[in-house]
Motif scaffolding. Structure first.
Motif, PDB file in Angstrom:
ATOM      1  N   GLU A 151      -0.164  -7.589   5.777  1.00 38.18           N
ATOM      2  CA  GLU A 151      -1.255  -7.231   6.676  1.00 38.18           C
ATOM      3  C   GLU A 151      -2.327  -6.428   5.953  1.00 38.18           C
ATOM      4  O   GLU A 151      -3.508  -6.457   6.324  1.00 38.18           O
ATOM      5  CB  GLU A 151      -0.718  -6.425   7.872  1.00 38.18           C
ATOM      6  N   ALA A 152      -1.941  -5.719   4.908  1.00 43.22           N
ATOM      7  CA  ALA A 152      -2.880  -4.864   4.178  1.00 43.22           C
ATOM      8  C   ALA A 152      -3.756  -5.645   3.200  1.00 43.22           C
ATOM      9  O   ALA A 152      -4.736  -5.087   2.681  1.00 43.22           O
ATOM     10  CB  ALA A 152      -2.118  -3.770   3.431  1.00 43.22           C
ATOM     11  N   ILE A 153      -3.429  -6.915   2.939  1.00 39.59           N
ATOM     12  CA  ILE A 153      -4.162  -7.688   1.921  1.00 39.59           C
ATOM     13  C   ILE A 153      -5.656  -7.732   2.221  1.00 39.59           C
ATOM     14  O   ILE A 153      -6.488  -7.531   1.333  1.00 39.59           O
ATOM     15  CB  ILE A 153      -3.582  -9.116   1.805  1.00 39.59           C
ATOM     16  N   VAL A 154      -6.027  -8.009   3.465  1.00 44.40           N
ATOM     17  CA  VAL A 154      -7.446  -8.165   3.793  1.00 44.40           C
ATOM     18  C   VAL A 154      -8.163  -6.822   3.871  1.00 44.40           C
ATOM     19  O   VAL A 154      -9.401  -6.772   3.929  1.00 44.40           O
ATOM     20  CB  VAL A 154      -7.627  -8.947   5.119  1.00 44.40           C
ATOM     21  N   GLU A 155      -7.412  -5.711   3.882  1.00 44.37           N
ATOM     22  CA  GLU A 155      -8.012  -4.385   3.983  1.00 44.37           C
ATOM     23  C   GLU A 155      -8.085  -3.665   2.637  1.00 44.37           C
ATOM     24  O   GLU A 155      -8.896  -2.749   2.458  1.00 44.37           O
ATOM     25  CB  GLU A 155      -7.207  -3.516   4.958  1.00 44.37           C
ATOM     26  N   ARG A 156      -7.251  -4.056   1.681  1.00 41.35           N
ATOM     27  CA  ARG A 156      -7.158  -3.327   0.413  1.00 41.35           C
ATOM     28  C   ARG A 156      -8.476  -3.363  -0.340  1.00 41.35           C
ATOM     29  O   ARG A 156      -9.167  -4.381  -0.380  1.00 41.35           O
ATOM     30  CB  ARG A 156      -6.068  -3.956  -0.472  1.00 41.35           C
ATOM     31  N   GLN A 157      -8.839  -2.256  -0.954  1.00 36.93           N
ATOM     32  CA  GLN A 157     -10.020  -2.204  -1.800  1.00 36.93           C
ATOM     33  C   GLN A 157      -9.852  -1.095  -2.828  1.00 36.93           C
ATOM     34  O   GLN A 157      -9.076  -0.157  -2.629  1.00 36.93           O
ATOM     35  CB  GLN A 157     -11.293  -1.945  -0.984  1.00 36.93           C
ATOM     36  N   THR A 158     -10.527  -1.251  -3.938  1.00 40.65           N
ATOM     37  CA  THR A 158     -10.609  -0.184  -4.921  1.00 40.65           C
ATOM     38  C   THR A 158     -11.765   0.706  -4.504  1.00 40.65           C
ATOM     39  O   THR A 158     -12.902   0.258  -4.442  1.00 40.65           O
ATOM     40  CB  THR A 158     -10.859  -0.751  -6.326  1.00 40.65           C
ATOM     41  N   THR A 159     -11.468   1.958  -4.189  1.00 43.53           N
ATOM     42  CA  THR A 159     -12.417   2.827  -3.520  1.00 43.53           C
ATOM     43  C   THR A 159     -12.853   3.965  -4.426  1.00 43.53           C
ATOM     44  O   THR A 159     -12.037   4.807  -4.805  1.00 43.53           O
ATOM     45  CB  THR A 159     -11.796   3.413  -2.238  1.00 43.53           C
ATOM     46  N   ARG A 160     -14.134   4.007  -4.773  1.00 43.33           N
ATOM     47  CA  ARG A 160     -14.682   5.065  -5.613  1.00 43.33           C
ATOM     48  C   ARG A 160     -15.080   6.302  -4.828  1.00 43.33           C
ATOM     49  O   ARG A 160     -15.571   7.259  -5.401  1.00 43.33           O
ATOM     50  CB  ARG A 160     -15.897   4.527  -6.384  1.00 43.33           C
ATOM     51  N   ALA A 161     -14.879   6.291  -3.515  1.00 42.30           N
ATOM     52  CA  ALA A 161     -15.222   7.455  -2.712  1.00 42.30           C
ATOM     53  C   ALA A 161     -14.291   8.620  -3.045  1.00 42.30           C
ATOM     54  O   ALA A 161     -13.171   8.414  -3.540  1.00 42.30           O
ATOM     55  CB  ALA A 161     -15.109   7.109  -1.231  1.00 42.30           C
ATOM     56  N   PRO A 162     -14.721   9.848  -2.779  1.00 42.72           N
ATOM     57  CA  PRO A 162     -13.828  11.001  -2.974  1.00 42.72           C
ATOM     58  C   PRO A 162     -12.606  10.905  -2.067  1.00 42.72           C
ATOM     59  O   PRO A 162     -12.686  10.370  -0.950  1.00 42.72           O
ATOM     60  CB  PRO A 162     -14.713  12.195  -2.581  1.00 42.72           C
ATOM     61  N   PHE A 163     -11.491  11.403  -2.547  1.00 44.57           N
ATOM     62  CA  PHE A 163     -10.266  11.438  -1.762  1.00 44.57           C
ATOM     63  C   PHE A 163      -9.992  12.867  -1.306  1.00 44.57           C
ATOM     64  O   PHE A 163     -10.605  13.822  -1.785  1.00 44.57           O
ATOM     65  CB  PHE A 163      -9.069  10.952  -2.586  1.00 44.57           C
ATOM     66  N   ASP A 164      -9.035  13.002  -0.408  1.00 49.11           N
ATOM     67  CA  ASP A 164      -8.560  14.315   0.018  1.00 49.11           C
ATOM     68  C   ASP A 164      -7.500  14.774  -0.987  1.00 49.11           C
ATOM     69  O   ASP A 164      -6.501  14.081  -1.195  1.00 49.11           O
ATOM     70  CB  ASP A 164      -7.956  14.203   1.419  1.00 49.11           C
ATOM     71  N   SER A 300       1.470  -3.190  -9.558  1.00 47.67           N
ATOM     72  CA  SER A 300       0.230  -2.506  -9.179  1.00 47.67           C
ATOM     73  C   SER A 300      -0.263  -2.972  -7.819  1.00 47.67           C
ATOM     74  O   SER A 300      -0.684  -2.161  -6.975  1.00 47.67           O
ATOM     75  CB  SER A 300      -0.847  -2.768 -10.240  1.00 47.67           C
ATOM     76  N   GLN A 301      -0.228  -4.268  -7.577  1.00 45.79           N
ATOM     77  CA  GLN A 301      -0.701  -4.786  -6.300  1.00 45.79           C
ATOM     78  C   GLN A 301       0.177  -4.310  -5.152  1.00 45.79           C
ATOM     79  O   GLN A 301      -0.320  -3.940  -4.089  1.00 45.79           O
ATOM     80  CB  GLN A 301      -0.754  -6.319  -6.336  1.00 45.79           C
ATOM     81  N   ARG A 302       1.483  -4.290  -5.368  1.00 44.84           N
ATOM     82  CA  ARG A 302       2.391  -3.814  -4.323  1.00 44.84           C
ATOM     83  C   ARG A 302       2.106  -2.349  -4.009  1.00 44.84           C
ATOM     84  O   ARG A 302       2.128  -1.932  -2.844  1.00 44.84           O
ATOM     85  CB  ARG A 302       3.846  -4.005  -4.747  1.00 44.84           C
ATOM     86  N   PHE A 303       1.856  -1.571  -5.058  1.00 47.32           N
ATOM     87  CA  PHE A 303       1.520  -0.161  -4.869  1.00 47.32           C
ATOM     88  C   PHE A 303       0.249  -0.020  -4.029  1.00 47.32           C
ATOM     89  O   PHE A 303       0.193   0.774  -3.077  1.00 47.32           O
ATOM     90  CB  PHE A 303       1.338   0.513  -6.233  1.00 47.32           C
ATOM     91  N   GLN A 304      -0.771  -0.783  -4.358  1.00 44.59           N
ATOM     92  CA  GLN A 304      -2.040  -0.680  -3.633  1.00 44.59           C
ATOM     93  C   GLN A 304      -1.900  -1.124  -2.177  1.00 44.59           C
ATOM     94  O   GLN A 304      -2.513  -0.539  -1.279  1.00 44.59           O
ATOM     95  CB  GLN A 304      -3.098  -1.526  -4.334  1.00 44.59           C
ATOM     96  N   LEU A 305      -1.097  -2.154  -1.941  1.00 46.60           N
ATOM     97  CA  LEU A 305      -0.908  -2.629  -0.572  1.00 46.60           C
ATOM     98  C   LEU A 305      -0.086  -1.641   0.248  1.00 46.60           C
ATOM     99  O   LEU A 305      -0.381  -1.416   1.435  1.00 46.60           O
ATOM    100  CB  LEU A 305      -0.251  -4.010  -0.589  1.00 46.60           C
ATOM    101  N   GLU A 306       0.937  -1.060  -0.358  1.00 44.25           N
ATOM    102  CA  GLU A 306       1.720  -0.034   0.341  1.00 44.25           C
ATOM    103  C   GLU A 306       0.829   1.151   0.690  1.00 44.25           C
ATOM    104  O   GLU A 306       0.896   1.696   1.803  1.00 44.25           O
ATOM    105  CB  GLU A 306       2.889   0.418  -0.523  1.00 44.25           C
TER     106      GLU A 306
END
Length: 367
Positions: A151-164, A300-306
């Motif tokens: 379900e996360a596939i269509v939402e995943r992105q590499t995000t350059r925004a600041p994190f908490d 890496s992809q599994r990590f990003q999707l999780e």
């Protein structure tokens, strides 16, 4: 995905753009949102037609992380298999001379395809053919299983925004660590501030070297897409809006980029990103070769999707592994005895406009 950089438009250039009829050029394109919606559309019901099903599986595969968003893959469907090969025309020989990122990108795409197939009720067996550096995914009938990772596939992105920078829960960290567990792959998580500060120094050192490398800057600049019209035409590359930057005329962006992409401009941003991250992960291949890099990509992809499924953002900070003059000291500092393959930071944060992907018809052919 794997080697993204942020385009920094300097204050002087921004002012000039705003004062010169910013909205008088075709920087905003209605095709962009249409392509974005079509590319990232979730599947409600999987098609029964085999060709239509294959196209949906490949569409999900192409949403995977990849270096510079070059999308360095080609798919060939025939019988009960889908083969995934590298697209040699989309290599980045300066930043990735031995195709480590390309092989990792194939791993990312394969992981997405496997998860999508599982959601569609298809079992898969994956074989990496070392001699020709391509992947064979064999499919058989199974039972549908729409996992959170799928379900996360269509939402995943590499995000350059600041994190908490706030620490993640033990449950979140345990899930992220579990997601990286794959045969032939090791992971090292850094969450202590002193460790993140140490990593920051290597990121800054690597970024400084890359900013001073004219060939690197030229190669990176070739993949920057400066406005919606530009990215809608190519449907690849690093769209400035996905890094939180404004749209700019293509001619202006291409002219300004080598002058504004400097260590003085970029290093503070990377330092701030790490200061504002909850943690980072380093991924290693136990066998340093094409199949090992491919397996790292899958992990890496599994990590990003999780992470995405848990509303945690991620982005790559690969400078310490891309610059040979920095990599040795970085490896020694880590002390794990293996060459680091990929580095990502993570934390909670906002999303940014996703990147586009080429049409499935452009990357898929039938045997």
């Amino acid at each position: 995905m794997l080697s993204r950089r942020t385009l920094l438009i300097g204050t002087g250039v921004t002012t000039a753009g705003a004062g010169a009829g910013y909205y008088m050029w075709p920087g905003f394109d209605p095709r962009y949102q249409e392509i974005l919606d079509e590319t990232h559309k979730p599947v409600e019901i999987w098609p029964h037609d085999k060709r239509a099903l294959t196209m949906q599986l490949v569409r999900h595969a192409t949403l995977a992380a990849n270096s510079h968003n070059t999308q360095p893959w080609l798919f060939e469907a025939g019988g009960n298999t889908i083969r995934i090969r590298a697209d040699a025309d989309r290599r980045c020989p300066i930043v990735d001379p031995d195709d480590r990122h390309v092989m990792a990108s194939l791993g990312c795409a394969t992981e997405n395809l496997v998860l999508a197939a599982k959601a569609a009720g298809i079992n898969t067996q994956v074989e990496f053919v070392t001699s020709s550096r391509h992947v064979i995914v064999t499919m058989t009938t199974g039972l549908p299983d729409r996992t959170a990772a799928y379900e996360a596939i269509v939402e995943r992105q590499t995000t350059r925004a600041p994190f908490d920078p706030a620490a993640l829960s033990n449950d979140d960290l345990a899930a992220l660590e579990s997601s990286t567990q794959k045969r032939g792959v090791r992971a090292r998580f850094l969450t202590a501030r002193k460790d993140l500060d140490g990593l920051k120094q290597f990121v800054v050192e690597g970024n400084t070297a890359q900013c001073k490398d004219k060939a690197f800057v030229r190669e990176l600049g070739d993949w920057i897409r400066f406005n919606q019209t530009h990215v809608s035409e190519t449907r690849d590359g690093l769209y400035a809006g996905s890094s939180g930057n404004p749209n700019f005329p293509r001619w202006l962006g291409q002219h300004a980029f080598p002058f504004v992409f400097t260590a003085d401009a970029e290093n503070p941003k990377y330092a701030a990103q790490l200061d504002g991250s909850a943690g980072a992960v380093i991924l290693y291949a136990e066998t340093d070769g094409p199949e090992g890099w491919f397996n790292v990509g899958r992990a890496s992809q599994r990590f990003q999707l999780e992470a995405t499924a848990r509303n945690i953002r991620t982005s790559f900070i690969n400078q310490p592994v891309e610059v040979s003059a920095v990599r040795g000291a970085f490896q020694k500092w880590l002390g794990d005895g293996l060459r680091p393959a990929l580095v990502l930071r993570f934390g909670r944060g906002k999303t940014l406009p996703p990147s586009l992907r080429r049409p499935v018809a452009a990357v898929l052919k039938y045997a």
